[in-house]
Design an enzyme around this catalytic site. Structure first.
Site, PDB file in Angstrom:
ATOM      1  NE  ARG A 193      -3.650   0.157  -0.114  1.00  0.00           N
ATOM      2  CZ  ARG A 193      -4.047   0.562  -1.329  1.00  0.00           C
ATOM      3  NH1 ARG A 193      -3.786  -0.166  -2.394  1.00  0.00           N
ATOM      4  NH2 ARG A 193      -4.697   1.695  -1.470  1.00  0.00           N
TER       5      ARG A 193
ATOM      6  CB  THR B  37      -1.652   3.192  18.358  1.00  0.00           C
ATOM      7  OG1 THR B  37      -0.813   4.089  17.617  1.00  0.00           O
ATOM      8  CG2 THR B  37      -2.534   4.034  19.275  1.00  0.00           C
ATOM      9  N   GLY B  38       1.474   3.056  19.316  1.00  0.00           N
ATOM     10  CA  GLY B  38       2.546   3.829  19.959  1.00  0.00           C
ATOM     11  C   GLY B  38       2.566   5.273  19.502  1.00  0.00           C
TER      12      GLY B  38
ATOM     13  CB  THR C 156      -3.678  -1.466   8.007  1.00  0.00           C
ATOM     14  OG1 THR C 156      -3.511  -2.135   9.260  1.00  0.00           O
ATOM     15  CG2 THR C 156      -3.931   0.015   8.231  1.00  0.00           C
TER      16      THR C 156
ATOM     17  CG  ASN D  18      -5.271   5.228   7.163  1.00  0.00           C
ATOM     18  OD1 ASN D  18      -6.437   5.635   7.234  1.00  0.00           O
ATOM     19  ND2 ASN D  18      -4.966   4.059   6.632  1.00  0.00           N
TER      20      ASN D  18
ATOM     21  CB  SER E  24       2.850   5.713  12.838  1.00  0.00           C
ATOM     22  OG  SER E  24       2.210   6.604  13.740  1.00  0.00           O
ATOM     23  CB  CYS E  25      -0.481   7.124   9.040  1.00  0.00           C
ATOM     24  SG  CYS E  25      -1.180   5.670   9.852  1.00  0.00           S
TER      25      CYS E  25
ATOM     26  NE  ARG F  24      -5.546  -0.385  13.314  1.00  0.00           N
ATOM     27  CZ  ARG F  24      -4.668  -0.937  12.483  1.00  0.00           C
ATOM     28  NH1 ARG F  24      -5.064  -1.729  11.503  1.00  0.00           N
ATOM     29  NH2 ARG F  24      -3.381  -0.684  12.613  1.00  0.00           N
TER      30      ARG F  24
ATOM     31  CB  SER G 198       7.340   4.159   4.938  1.00  0.00           C
ATOM     32  OG  SER G 198       7.043   2.796   4.752  1.00  0.00           O
TER      33      SER G 198
END
EC number: 1.2.1.12
Length: 333
Positions: A11, A209-210, A180, A314, A149-150, A232, A120
């Site tokens: 992606r 999530t970090g 994702t 994202n 991250s996004c 999510r 990325s």
């Protein structure tokens, strides 16, 4: 113009390539992916269920991927150390497999002639940069960097504006995040993260999530002041950050709107957006901003305690920042 290689044509790899061609800011000269052959690459680049068909030409010719008439060298190596980036003229490598995210693993690209690597994804040990927030701290001695991250790219610009003007005492973030590739289409095994293995299209899935803690790495003054989690949800793309924070200085919600709008038109133009429209997630599909503040969705309990909402594509917003970071790095050569 800096010459770029892309490792992993998933992606983000494909969308960084799209962003590169759309913007004309960097020159993609090579792509490596051991799991996708050349003709499949043509198909996957041309057709995209989320962002639509590529507006341009794409074909296979003489063993190369040709996009808008530009020939791109294709490698199919599993080991990053074996990719001959130098032979293809690639100076920077976008590491977008999601696998080689440490300094040591991403460093393998340097063996093949790459000068610098941009991961990325968040990294445990590579320095992280968020455009508009701490990109000015980048210096030429760094060979391997992470674009974070996004979600960090969405949260950090907003947190910076709020902290610079009013001071953030502490805050909690929730990201309502699109599906994702790491998720499952139906229930399946998922290592130690049992919930993550539940069917993505059927469930709202609480996840870790970090991203919020990572803001403390790119804005040191906020270290230890933010943490967060994710839900999510069954949408294919576009996510939204909810930052709930306590402010040091009293601020009316209108004051907050004003400073965010000013930042969106000034220093953070193109990175932080601002809208007062009655928007929903689809309205941000293929948006190139890192973060778009939703003025109408936020609320204040009082002058010191607020909930702020910001949208992000994202996939595509993030991919555009990867390109921007490379342009910034190249300007320092």
């Amino acid at each position: 113009m800096v010459k770029v290689g892309v490792n992993g044509f998933g992606r983000i790899g494909r969308l960084v390539t799209r962003a590169a061609f759309n913007s004309g800011k960097v020159d993609v000269v090579a792509i490596n992916d051991p799991f996708i052959d050349l003709h499949y690459m043509v198909y996957m680049f041309q057709y995209d269920s989320t962002h639509g068909k590529f507006h341009g030409t794409v074909k296979a010719e003489n063993g190369k991927l040709v996009i808008n008439g530009k020939a791109i060298t294709i490698f199919q190596e599993r080991d990053p150390a074996n990719i001959k980036w130098g032979d293809a003229g690639a100076e920077y490598v976008v590491e977008s497999t999601g696998v080689f995210t440490t300094m040591e693993k991403a460093g393998a690209h340097l063996k093949g002639g790459a000068k610098r690597v941009i991961i990325s994804a968040p990294s445990a040990d590579a320095p992280m940069f968020v455009m508009g927030v701490n990109h000015e701290k980048y210096d030429n001695s760094l060979k391997i960097v992470s674009n974070a991250s996004c979600t960090t790219n969405c949260l950090a610009p907003l947190a910076k504006v709020i902290h610079d003007h009013f001071g953030i005492v502490e805050g909690l973030m929730t990201t309502v995040h699109a599906i994702t590739a790491t998720q499952k289409t139906v229930d399946g095994p998922s290592g130690k993260l049992w919930r993550d293995g539940r069917g993505a299209a059927q469930n709202i899935i609480p996840a870790s999530t970090g991203a919020a803690k990572a803001v403390g790495k790119v804005i040191p003054e906020l270290n230890g002041k933010l943490t967060g989690m994710a839900f999510r949800v069954p949408t294919p793309n576009v996510s939204v950050v909810d930052l709930t924070c306590r402010l040091e200085k009293a601020a009316k919600y209108d004051d907050i709107k004003k400073v965010v709008k000013q930042a969106s038109e000034g220093p953070l133009k193109g990175i932080l957006g601002y809208t007062e429209d009655q928007v929903v997630s689809c309205d941000f599909n293929s948006a190139t901003h890192s973060s778009t503040f939703d003025a109408g969705a936020g609320i204040a309990l009082n002058d010191h305690f607020v909930k702020l909402i910001s949208w992000y594509d994202n996939e595509f917003g993030y991919s555009n920042r990867v390109v921007d970071l490379m342009v910034h790095m190249a300007s320092k050569e």
